[in-house]
Design an enzyme around this catalytic site. Structure first.
Site, mmCIF file in Angstrom:
data_model
loop_
_atom_site.group_PDB
_atom_site.id
_atom_site.type_symbol
_atom_site.label_atom_id
_atom_site.label_comp_id
_atom_site.label_asym_id
_atom_site.label_seq_id
_atom_site.Cartn_x
_atom_site.Cartn_y
_atom_site.Cartn_z
ATOM 1 N N SER A 85 -29.569 29.012 -35.407
ATOM 2 C CA SER A 85 -28.481 29.641 -35.670
ATOM 3 C C SER A 85 -28.263 30.741 -34.758
ATOM 4 O O SER A 85 -29.244 31.040 -34.154
ATOM 5 C CB SER A 85 -28.222 29.565 -37.015
ATOM 6 O OG SER A 85 -27.075 30.318 -37.248
ATOM 7 N N GLU A 116 -19.578 35.577 -24.251
ATOM 8 C CA GLU A 116 -18.798 34.455 -24.284
ATOM 9 C C GLU A 116 -17.999 34.280 -25.732
ATOM 10 O O GLU A 116 -18.261 34.830 -26.619
ATOM 11 C CB GLU A 116 -19.794 33.245 -24.580
ATOM 12 C CG GLU A 116 -20.468 32.815 -22.983
ATOM 13 C CD GLU A 116 -21.644 31.876 -23.375
ATOM 14 O OE1 GLU A 116 -22.598 31.924 -22.483
ATOM 15 O OE2 GLU A 116 -21.617 31.283 -24.376
ATOM 16 N N ASP A 120 -14.947 27.610 -32.639
ATOM 17 C CA ASP A 120 -15.265 27.416 -34.050
ATOM 18 C C ASP A 120 -15.202 25.745 -34.001
ATOM 19 O O ASP A 120 -14.133 25.016 -34.170
ATOM 20 C CB ASP A 120 -14.122 27.813 -34.737
ATOM 21 C CG ASP A 120 -14.521 27.826 -36.353
ATOM 22 O OD1 ASP A 120 -15.814 27.388 -36.625
ATOM 23 O OD2 ASP A 120 -13.495 28.298 -36.982
ATOM 24 N N ARG A 139 -26.204 19.041 -34.773
ATOM 25 C CA ARG A 139 -27.221 20.011 -35.252
ATOM 26 C C ARG A 139 -28.171 19.541 -36.493
ATOM 27 O O ARG A 139 -29.249 19.828 -36.361
ATOM 28 C CB ARG A 139 -26.586 21.295 -35.628
ATOM 29 C CG ARG A 139 -27.691 22.503 -35.784
ATOM 30 C CD ARG A 139 -26.873 23.777 -35.769
ATOM 31 N NE ARG A 139 -27.937 24.781 -36.147
ATOM 32 C CZ ARG A 139 -28.163 25.272 -37.487
ATOM 33 N NH1 ARG A 139 -27.364 24.791 -38.333
ATOM 34 N NH2 ARG A 139 -29.092 26.193 -37.488
ATOM 35 N N LYS A 289 -25.195 37.375 -25.351
ATOM 36 C CA LYS A 289 -26.776 36.757 -24.792
ATOM 37 C C LYS A 289 -27.234 37.860 -23.874
ATOM 38 O O LYS A 289 -26.179 37.810 -23.056
ATOM 39 C CB LYS A 289 -26.418 35.438 -24.391
ATOM 40 C CG LYS A 289 -26.049 34.474 -25.396
ATOM 41 C CD LYS A 289 -25.694 33.040 -24.719
ATOM 42 C CE LYS A 289 -24.980 32.029 -25.800
ATOM 43 N NZ LYS A 289 -24.445 30.746 -24.972
ATOM 44 N N LYS A 313 -18.983 38.617 -35.483
ATOM 45 C CA LYS A 313 -17.890 37.991 -36.185
ATOM 46 C C LYS A 313 -16.564 38.607 -36.373
ATOM 47 O O LYS A 313 -16.925 39.786 -36.803
ATOM 48 C CB LYS A 313 -18.483 37.563 -37.602
ATOM 49 C CG LYS A 313 -19.799 36.476 -37.809
ATOM 50 C CD LYS A 313 -19.106 35.047 -37.527
ATOM 51 C CE LYS A 313 -20.129 33.912 -37.793
ATOM 52 N NZ LYS A 313 -20.519 33.827 -39.080
ATOM 53 N N CYS A 407 -11.002 34.756 -75.929
ATOM 54 C CA CYS A 407 -11.297 33.731 -74.743
ATOM 55 C C CYS A 407 -10.009 32.726 -74.455
ATOM 56 O O CYS A 407 -9.578 32.686 -75.685
ATOM 57 C CB CYS A 407 -12.412 33.144 -75.439
ATOM 58 S SG CYS A 407 -12.814 31.664 -74.687
ATOM 59 N N CYS A 410 -11.462 29.049 -76.505
ATOM 60 C CA CYS A 410 -12.026 29.098 -77.850
ATOM 61 C C CYS A 410 -11.447 30.169 -78.761
ATOM 62 O O CYS A 410 -11.506 30.202 -80.002
ATOM 63 C CB CYS A 410 -13.392 28.748 -78.012
ATOM 64 S SG CYS A 410 -14.240 30.523 -77.657
ATOM 65 N N CYS A 425 -17.072 35.902 -73.337
ATOM 66 C CA CYS A 425 -16.990 35.027 -74.653
ATOM 67 C C CYS A 425 -18.540 34.866 -75.091
ATOM 68 O O CYS A 425 -19.195 34.090 -74.578
ATOM 69 C CB CYS A 425 -16.472 33.895 -74.202
ATOM 70 S SG CYS A 425 -16.392 32.582 -75.459
#
Ligand code: IVH
Length: 671
Positions: A85, A116, A120, A139, A289, A313, A407, A410, A425
Site C-alpha cells: 500500500s 499522478e 479511487d 490485491r 513517486k 489524501k 438510560c 433500561c 449506564c
C-alpha cells in the site's frame, strides 16, 4: 439438419439458458434454487455435448465464461512481489517530511517527483508472458489475490497482446467512470436490486463477478501506473516507465506530471484538488513517486509501503444538511453515544442519513440544536460526523439540546464522573449492553460466529435462550427449539452450530478481545495472548507484571485485574471452560505442521474460502481447487458437489469441519 441433430441443438440451448438462469440466481440474487449436484450434472452434460457437437459452439455459452462456479471458486494467485500500500500525507508538512527523509537517505538535494492522480478504484496486477496476457489478480492480502483474468480480458483498454517477449508484470487501478456508475445504479434500481454506494464499490462488485455477462455489460476501465522491476529492462525513471507502458499499448492516466521539487508537487496537488469534481472518474488524492527508479532499493520499504512514494489524501468531504433529531444509544460498556438523524445528503458518493455526535459535551460545546442546518464530514471509512451548526441560518425556535438523564433502554440513571466526557449506564443487566456485548463476542475479529447477527441475538434474548456469552455455547443443544422458529431451517441450524463449535478452537487473543474487557482492543489482546500464552496465566498475572509489559501500562493493567476479580466474569470463564473453549494462544507459524499438505473444499461450509485459506496457511497447508492424487484432504460441507465422488475414487481422506478442527488441534499439540 437431421432430427437427432436438431434435438441436440435444442438441448444445448436449453441447458445454456438453464445454467445462465442458475448462475444469475446464485451470483446476483444470492438465492440459488438448485443443488450443486444438479448444477454440476447439467453443466457436465453441456460440456460433453459441446465437445461432441462443435458445430453448435457459441461464445455465449456459460461454459465459455467464468460465471459457472460459485463466487468462492475464484482461485488464488500469489504475487511475484508483494502488492504494498502507500503511506499517507494529509498536508504540506507531511510532504516536506517525506521530501526531507528522502534527501537524507539518498544524500541528494535535487529530487524529482512524478505526480499522478490517485484513482479511487481497485488495484490489480497483470502478468504477460511471450507477449500474451497470462494472469490478472486482485490485491487480496498483498501476498496473494484472486484470479480475475477472465474479467480483465473483458476490458477493452487492457491489451491482451503486447509487443515484447520477456515476462512483464504491470500494476494499476480498475475503475468505473462516474457516468457508468450512474447507469449501473439506474439499472439496479429498475430491477429492484441493491444500489452500489459509490463507483469503487460497483467496480469491486463487478471485478469479482463470476457471471461474465454481467462483467461485459458494465464498462470497467483501467489505468496502469507501475512497471514491476523496470530497471531490469534498462528503464531508469518512472517517467520512462510510463512512456514505455504507453508504447506497449497500456492506458496511462494522462494527467501525470514531472515535478522538479516538492513545491511543484504542492502546486500540482492544489490544481487537482480544485479540478477533482470535473474529472469523469473519482480520485481521492494524488500519488507522489520519486522519478529515479535506481534509488528505490536504497530507500527500501516498511512492512506495508515503499518509501519511494506517498499518497496525498484529499481532505474529508463536508456537506450541509438539516439536523432532524438527536438520540442516544448504549454501547456494550454502557457508554452513551449521541447520534444525529439527518435529512439525507450525498457526500463523496454515499448517502448519509446518520452521523455521530459523540457525547453530550460535544453537542453542548457546539450548541447544536435540532432543526439547525449543520455541516457534516465524511472521511473515508470513518463514521460520518456532525461538525458545526450554520448559525447564520438558525431559526429562533430550534430546539436546544439537553443531555439524557436516564438510560434510553433500561431507564437507569446515567452516571458521568468528571473529567470523563462520557455518560454511562452502569446497569450490567441493561438489555442493550447485553445485546451489544454478545454482538461484539460473535463479531468477525472476535470469535467470528457466523449466523448470530443482531436480529437473531435479539430474538434469542427475548426468548431467554441466551442471557450471557456462555449461553451461546448451549444453543447447539436447543436444536428442536431453534428449528421451531419461523425461517430457521435445518441448514441454518447446522451452519450456526458448526460455526459455534468451530469458534471454540479460536486462539486466545480472539477470546480476550471478544470478552470486551475495557481498554483491551484487538491489538492489546494479541500482546496479552502472546505474553501470557494461556488464560490462566493471564488471570494470575500481577498488576506490576501487567503494567510493565510493553504497550500495556497501568490503565489496561487495572482494567484486566478488575475484570478477572469480578465474580460474574469468573463465573463466565468457568462456564466457558466447561464448554471446552480453547484458552491457549495458538502461535501462528508455531508449526508449519501441515507443510506440503493440500486441502480441497466442497459444499456449503461455515466459513468463506478465504477464511479457510487463512486458517490453513497458518499451518503451512494450501487449498487447491481440484481433487488429484496429491490432495491430502477433502473438507466436506452441506450439499457436496462432484468433488466428493472424485475424492472417493482417488482414496483422498474426507473430513467435515469438526474433524478438521480436531485435526488442527491434534497437529498443533504434536507440532
Ligand atoms: S502506486 C507500492 N499510483 O492507491 C504501491 N497507486 O493508497 C504502488 N492508487 O494500493 C501504488 N492510483 O490501489 C499508485 N497512480 C497511482 C494510484 C495508486 C490509485 C491506489 C493503489 C494503491 C493505493 C495506495
Amino acid at each position: 439438419m437431421s432430427n437427432k441433430n436438431n434435438d441436440i441443438k435444442i438441448e444445448i440451448i436449453q441447458l445454456r439458458n438453464q445454467i445462465k438462469q442458475w448462475n444469475y440466481e446464485y451470483h446476483v440474487l444470492d438465492a440459488p434454487t438448485v443443488s450443486d449436484e444438479l448444477y454440476d450434472s447439467a453443466y457436465h452434460r453441456l460440456v460433453k455435448l459441446e465437445e461432441q457437437y462443435p458445430q453448435f459452439n457459441s461464445n455465449d455459452s456459460p461454459t465459455k465464461t467464468v460465471g459457472n462456479k460459485p463466487i468462492n471458486s475464484l482461485t488464488k494467485i500469489f504475487h511475484q512481489q508483494p502488492m504494498l500500500s502507500l503511506g499517507n500525507a494529509f498536508n504540506y508538512e507531511d510532504l516536506l517530511k517525506f521530501d526531507q527523509q528522502i534527501k537524507k537517505t539518498l544524500s541528494e538535494n535535487n529530487i524529482e517527483y512524478v505526480c499522478e492522480l490517485k484513482i479511487d478504484g481497485l488495484s490489480i496486477s497483470i502478468t504477460y508472458e511471450k507477449g500474451e496476457l497470462k494472469t490478472a489478480a486482485t490485491r487480496g492480502d498483498g501476498i496473494a489475490g484472486e484470479d480475475i483474468t477472465n474479467n480483465i480480458l473483458t476490458i477493452k483498454t487492457i491489451p491482451k497482446i503486447i509487443p515484447i517477449n520477456s515476462k512483464l508484470e504491470v500494476r494499476g487501478e480498475i475503475y468505473l467512470s462516474k457516468e457508468e456508475f450512474n447507469r449501473i445504479n439506474e439499472k439496479q434500481q429498475q430491477q429492484n436490486l441493491p444500489l452500489f454506494a459509490n463507483p469503487r464499490n460497483a467496480a469491486a462488485g463487478t471485478i469479482r463477478q463470476l457471471d461474465i455477462n454481467i462483467v461485459n455489460s458494465r464498462k470497467l476501465d483501467g489505468f496502469l501506473y507501475y512497471y514491476i522491476n523496470a530497471t531490469n529492462d534498462n528503464i531508469k525513471t518512472h517517467e520512462q516507465a510510463l512512456f514505455t507502458l504507453q508504447k506497449y499499448g497500456f492506458k496511462i492516466n494522462e494527467q501525470w506530471q514531472l515535478c522538479k521539487n516538492i513545491e511543484e508537487v504542492w502546486i500540482y496537488i492544489q490544481k487537482y484538488q480544485k479540478l477533482r469534481n470535473t474529472l469523469p472518474y473519482e480520485i481521492d488524492g494524488i500519488v507522489i513517486k520519486i522519478n529515479d527508479l535506481t534509488s528505490y532499493d536504497m530507500l527500501g520499504r516498511t512492512n506495508k509501503a515503499p518509501k519511494w512514494a506517498i499518497a496525498y489524501k484529499f481532505p474529508a468531504v463536508t456537506s450541509v444538511t438539516k439536523l432532524l433529531d438527536i438520540f442516544p444509544t448504549v454501547g456494550r460498556t454502557g457508554k452513551i453515544t449521541y447520534n444525529a438523524r439527518l435529512q439525507p445528503v450525498i457526500i463523496a458518493g454515499t448517502t448519509v442519513t446518520f452521523a455521530t455526535l459523540h457525547n453530550g459535551d460535544y453537542i453542548i460545546n457546539r450548541d447544536l440544536r435540532i432543526n439547525d442546518l449543520v455541516s457534516v464530514k465524511k472521511a473515508g471509512d470513518i463514521i460520518p460526523e456532525v461538525i458545526a451548526p450554520i448559525i447564520s441560518n438558525r431559526q429562533i425556535n430550534n430546539i436546544i439540546f439537553k443531555k439524557a438523564i436516564n438510560c434510553p433502554v433500561c431507564k437507569t440513571k446515567l452516571e458521568q464522573v468528571p473529567p470523563e466526557v462520557d455518560q454511562f449506564c452502569i446497569n450490567s443487566d441493561c438489555s442493550s449492553r447485553i445485546l451489544k456485548s454478545l454482538m461484539h463476542f460473535c463479531s468477525r475479529n472476535a470469535m467470528d460466529i457466523i449466523g448470530l447477527n443482531e436480529k437473531i441475538l435479539l430474538r434469542f434474548l427475548d426468548l431467554k435462550w441466551i442471557k450471557t456469552i456462555s449461553d451461546i455455547y448451549n444453543l447447539i443443544n436447543l436444536r428442536k427449539e431453534i428449528l421451531s422458529l419461523p425461517r430457521f431451517g435445518e441448514k441454518s441450524f447446522t451452519n450456526l452450530a458448526n460455526s459455534i463449535i468451530l469458534s471454540k478452537q479460536n486462539s486466545l487473543e480472539r477470546l480476550l478481545f471478544g470478552l470486551g474487557i475495557r481498554h483491551v482492543g484487538q491489538k492489546t489482546a494479541i500482546i496479552l495472548a502472546k505474553k501470557y500464552l494461556t488464560l490462566n496465566n493471564l488471570m494470575e498475572a500481577t498488576f506490576d507484571d501487567l503494567a510493565n509489559t510493553n504497550e500495556i501500562g497501568p490503565i489496561i493493567a487495572t482494567s484486566v485485574i478488575d475484570y478477572f476479580l469480578n465474580p460474574t466474569n469468573q463465573q463466565l470463564i468457568n462456564n466457558l471452560q466447561n464448554f471446552k473453549l480453547n484458552f491457549n494462544y495458538l502461535q501462528k507459524n508455531q508449526s508449519q505442521v501441515l507443510n506440503g499438505k493440500t486441502f480441497v473444499l466442497t459444499g456449503t461450509l461455515t466459513k468463506s474460502r478465504n477464511e479457510f485459506i487463512e486458517l490453513l496457511n497458518n499451518y503451512g497447508a494450501k487449498i487447491t481447487n481440484t481433487i488429484s492424487n496429491n490432495t491430502s484432504y477433502l473438507i466436506v460441507g452441506e450439499n457436496p458437489g462432484n468433488k466428493l465422488a472424485q475424492a472417493r475414487k482417488l482414496n483422498v481422506k474426507i473430513i467435515n469441519e469438526e474433524q478438521l478442527q480436531n485435526l488442527l488441534k491434534e497437529v498443533a499439540k504434536n507440532g
